[in-house]
Design a protein around this motif. Structure first.
Motif, short mmCIF file in Angstrom:
data_model
loop_
_atom_site.label_atom_id
_atom_site.label_comp_id
_atom_site.label_asym_id
_atom_site.label_seq_id
_atom_site.Cartn_x
_atom_site.Cartn_y
_atom_site.Cartn_z
N GLY A 82 13.73 -13.01 -3.60
CA GLY A 82 13.36 -12.48 -2.31
C GLY A 82 11.88 -12.28 -2.07
N ASP A 83 11.04 -12.51 -3.07
CA ASP A 83 9.60 -12.30 -2.91
C ASP A 83 8.93 -13.55 -2.36
N LEU B 205 13.82 -11.23 7.29
CA LEU B 205 13.19 -10.01 7.79
C LEU B 205 11.71 -9.97 7.41
N ARG B 206 11.41 -10.22 6.14
CA ARG B 206 10.01 -10.21 5.71
C ARG B 206 9.22 -11.32 6.40
N ASP C 23 8.19 -9.43 -13.40
CA ASP C 23 8.49 -8.42 -12.39
C ASP C 23 7.63 -8.66 -11.15
N TRP C 24 8.04 -8.12 -10.03
CA TRP C 24 7.25 -8.21 -8.81
C TRP C 24 5.92 -7.48 -8.98
N ASP C 25 4.83 -8.12 -8.58
CA ASP C 25 3.52 -7.49 -8.63
C ASP C 25 2.60 -8.18 -7.60
N LEU D 295 7.04 -6.22 0.64
CA LEU D 295 7.40 -5.34 1.76
C LEU D 295 8.91 -5.13 1.80
N PRO D 296 9.40 -3.89 1.76
CA PRO D 296 10.84 -3.63 1.81
C PRO D 296 11.43 -4.12 3.14
#
Length: 296
Positions: free
Chosen positions: A104-105, A139-140, A219-221, A225-226
């Motif tokens: 999702g990123d 959404l993002r 990991d995400w870094d 944005l949620p």
């Protein structure tokens, strides 16, 4: 975004005349090769002649472990094609696309490439429809690639490093089906199993060989944005949120949070008896979504 020819299908940056599907490979801004399929609208004489390139195109973003050729994605594309042209694609790490899934990123770049392709083919209006993980991505994307970004949205774009996001990659309307409102949710058994698959080495092996999904180790870094924050940044583009009341992954507080964050800019459909994402969306629901997306 650039297009690369694949097999007997041509890719182009100008409108084509074609009676059937067009398969191509797209290149994302970070260099990942993404498989994609374009299908002209099947309704009306113009579509039958393969010349319906100037109207609406629906870009479909599948859920985690899906792909462009999965039966549920093909079924959705077939229903949507009765109302508009359709672009389907496989997210990175899925199907025949390159790279690894970031769950999702960076998938927002894959969607942007697909939207740009639809516009390069001549479509003036593009609507994104995302399921589950794809729902969080649309959404993002709707917030980060806004055609008329607010000052707050521009700040988020800069924070996420999407300063170069091009206007031609924006969506004119957004549909999120079975989407999460927040990251790291583990409140249901299916989501706990999904987190095990994503975060554990043996889980990633299961994802690769059991679900044909190659998952990134890092990991995400930074944390992206949620979805609940993104929902509030999509206006003035219309937003439709669709969720089943029997969704085993995300309970009803998720769509309600999304709708509340979006305010008057969103429409919420809570579907009785529906489970999760594209596998649970029946023809009636897909038809209604297609009608909503194709409406000017």
């Amino acid at each position: 975004m650039s297009s690369v020819s694949e097999g007997r299908f041509r890719s182009s940056s100008v409108p084509l005349i074609t009676p059937g599907p067009l398969r191509t490979a797209l290149r994302t801004d970070d260099g990942i090769r993404i498989e994609a399929v374009y299908e002209p609208c099947t309704a009306g004489a113009g579509a039958a002649a393969g010349t319906s390139f100037d109207g609406t195109a629906i870009v479909v973003a599948h859920g985690f472990t899906g792909s462009v050729d999965r039966p549920a994605v093909r079924r959705a594309a077939g229903v949507f094609a009765r109302r508009a042209a359709v672009v389907t694609f496989s997210f990175r790490g899925h199907g025949g696309s390159g790279g690894r899934s970031t769950v999702g990123d960076r998938e927002v770049l894959d969607l942007a490439a697909a939207v740009e392709w639809a516009r390069a083919l001549g479509h003036r209006r593009v609507v994104t429809v995302g399921f589950s993980m794809g729902g969080s991505v649309v959404l993002r994307h709707g917030a980060l690639y806004a055609g008329r970004a607010t000052e707050k949205a521009r700040g988020v774009v800069e924070r996420e490093g999407r300063v170069g996001a091009r206007a031609e990659a924006h969506a004119d309307a957004v549909v999120a089906v079975s989407a999460p409102a927040r990251w790291y949710y583990r409140g249901t058994a299916p989501m706990r199993r999904l987190h095990w698959m994503v975060t554990r080495p043996v889980g990633r092996l299961v994802g690769r060989y059991g679900f044909r999904t190659r998952i990134a180790r890092d990991d995400w870094d930074p944390v992206p944005l949620p979805p609940v924050e993104a929902a509030g940044l999509i206006a003035p583009a219309p937003l439709l949120i669709v969720h089943g009341d029997r969704d085993p992954y995300f309970p009803l507080d998720h769509p309600r949070m999304l709708a509340e964050a979006a305010g008057d800019g969103a429409e919420l459909w809570l579907e009785r008896g529906m489970g999760h994402a594209e596998n649970a969306a029946d023809e009636s629901l897909l038809t209604r979504i297609g009608d909503w997306a194709a409406a000017p």
